[in-house]
Design a protein around this motif. Structure first.
Motif, short mmCIF file in Angstrom:
data_model
loop_
_atom_site.label_atom_id
_atom_site.label_comp_id
_atom_site.label_asym_id
_atom_site.label_seq_id
_atom_site.Cartn_x
_atom_site.Cartn_y
_atom_site.Cartn_z
N GLY A 101 0.61 -1.44 0.12
CA GLY A 101 0.10 -0.23 -0.12
C GLY A 101 0.92 1.45 -0.01
O GLY A 101 0.38 2.28 -0.78
N ARG A 102 1.86 1.34 0.87
CA ARG A 102 2.80 2.33 0.82
C ARG A 102 3.49 2.50 -0.63
O ARG A 102 3.77 3.71 -1.03
CB ARG A 102 3.73 2.23 1.81
N ASP A 128 0.94 4.06 -2.93
CA ASP A 128 0.49 5.50 -2.64
C ASP A 128 1.61 6.34 -3.25
O ASP A 128 1.35 7.32 -4.01
CB ASP A 128 0.57 5.75 -1.12
N ALA A 129 2.81 6.09 -3.12
CA ALA A 129 4.07 6.77 -3.57
C ALA A 129 4.01 6.81 -5.17
O ALA A 129 4.31 7.87 -5.77
CB ALA A 129 5.32 6.04 -3.18
N MET A 132 1.39 6.63 -7.21
CA MET A 132 0.44 7.39 -7.51
C MET A 132 0.75 8.86 -7.55
O MET A 132 0.26 9.54 -8.25
CB MET A 132 -1.00 7.17 -7.04
N ASP A 133 1.37 9.25 -6.50
CA ASP A 133 1.81 10.62 -6.18
C ASP A 133 2.71 10.96 -7.60
O ASP A 133 2.69 12.00 -8.05
CB ASP A 133 2.89 10.51 -5.15
N TYR A 169 -5.83 -2.14 -4.88
CA TYR A 169 -5.85 -1.18 -5.89
C TYR A 169 -7.13 -0.40 -5.98
O TYR A 169 -6.98 0.94 -6.01
CB TYR A 169 -5.50 -1.56 -7.18
N LYS A 188 -8.60 0.88 -3.35
CA LYS A 188 -8.26 1.88 -2.38
C LYS A 188 -7.92 2.98 -2.97
O LYS A 188 -8.15 4.17 -2.23
CB LYS A 188 -7.63 1.18 -1.08
N PHE A 189 -7.10 2.94 -4.04
CA PHE A 189 -6.52 4.14 -4.58
C PHE A 189 -7.38 4.47 -5.81
O PHE A 189 -6.78 5.15 -6.59
CB PHE A 189 -5.04 3.61 -5.01
#
Length: 308
Positions: A90-91, A94-95, A97-98, A123, A125-126
């Motif tokens: 998940g981390r 997240d990075a 997607m940034d 996925y 979740k994003f």
């Protein structure tokens, strides 16, 4: 447990590649990567970014991010098996997607296992949502296929630059901002294969970015079409057939035993043309998209790729 995510350093590439192979081997129960080199070739490419996750200074996972102008995708994402379920994946997502958001990518996505609700849940979740299947297909190469089209590497430098821009015009006609010039540069600069073109010499109708042999994304005995596209318009299906024939000829000339490629099944015309040409499905996955829109996965689009 504190998870730190930062850009992957060259000194950690070997460890990241080992985790990538170990993680996918553990999940699939088989080593499907053999003597291919997906990780290092992408790490060196100008249009990709690589992130790594660390726990107590030890690398425990990584993700690659591929940037195709207005389109970008993350993956492969891998976490060492003894850290599965600990939040590392998940981390990394997240990075990643940034990065996609920070580069102005308007259509974002990934390829994952169609049969794995665990991956879909992560996925989603994003705000990444599953759409059509992408199938990886192949057919044998006899060795007697004729050489058709022409090769970008054979062009003089000035002509090559103009042809690369012409390839960009092909993708731009399919989806504004879609830009795979980084893939072209990676194949030519790293000597991973070839770019095959069809149509008029100054204004190609279509092109295919091909890897071949060990140390590439293809592997021994394989020619792999990383990306291919035909400009939309009249007789596009026939032009697509000509491009497939040119890829077959390239594969034969390279000494490959099989030609492998990917296509999203929402590109129904292309998928049916591949079946008619003797290609058969080896494996399938699902693409997940943000926003939940087709992008270039449309019935009238004749384009080959996969977001693995």
């Amino acid at each position: 447990m504190t998870i730190e995510v930062r850009p992957l350093a060259e000194a950690d590439v070997d460890a990241a590649d080992h985790i990538f192979r170990d993680a996918f081997g553990a999940f699939l129960g088989v080593d499907m990567y053999d003597d291919t080199d997906l990780f290092r070739t992408r790490f060196r490419a100008p249009h990709t970014a690589a992130l790594a996750a660390f726990v107590d200074g030890e690398i425990v996972g990584s993700v690659l991010v591929t940037l195709w102008g207005s389109v970008g995708y993350l993956g492969p994402l891998s976490v060492t098996p003894d850290r599965w379920g600990a939040g590392v994946g998940g981390r990394l997502v997240d990075a990643a997607m940034d990065i996609l958001g920070g580069r102005g990518v308007t259509h974002q996505g990934l390829f994952t296992f169609a049969q794995s609700p665990k991956h879909h849940w992560l996925y989603q979740k994003f705000d990444l949502w599953p759409r059509f299947l992408t199938v990886i297909m192949s057919r044998p190469v006899t060795g007697g296929e004729p050489v058709l089209g022409w090769r970008l590497s054979a062009a003089a430098p000035a002509a090559r630059r103009a042809l690369v821009d012409a390839c960009d015009a092909v993708t731009g006609a399919i989806l504004p901002g879609l830009d795979v010039r980084g893939e072209i540069a990676a194949v030519l600069d790293q000597r991973l294969g070839e770019v095959v073109l069809i149509g008029e010499e100054r204004t190609p109708r279509g092109f295919a970015i091909c890897h071949t042999g060990p140390g590439t994304e293809a592997g021994s005995g394989i020619a792999y079409v990383k990306f291919a596209a035909v400009r939309p318009g009249p007789h596009v299906a026939d032009a697509f057939g000509a491009l497939l024939d040119a890829c077959q000829g390239f594969a034969a000339g390279a000494g490959a035993r099989r030609l492998t490629l990917g296509v999203n099944t929402a590109r129904h015309g292309a998928y049916r043309r591949l079946l008619a040409a003797g290609f058969r499905v080896d494996t399938a996955g699902v693409t997940m998209h943000r926003p939940n829109e087709p992008g270039y996965d449309r019935e009238d689009i004749y384009l080959l790729d996969d977001w693995r």
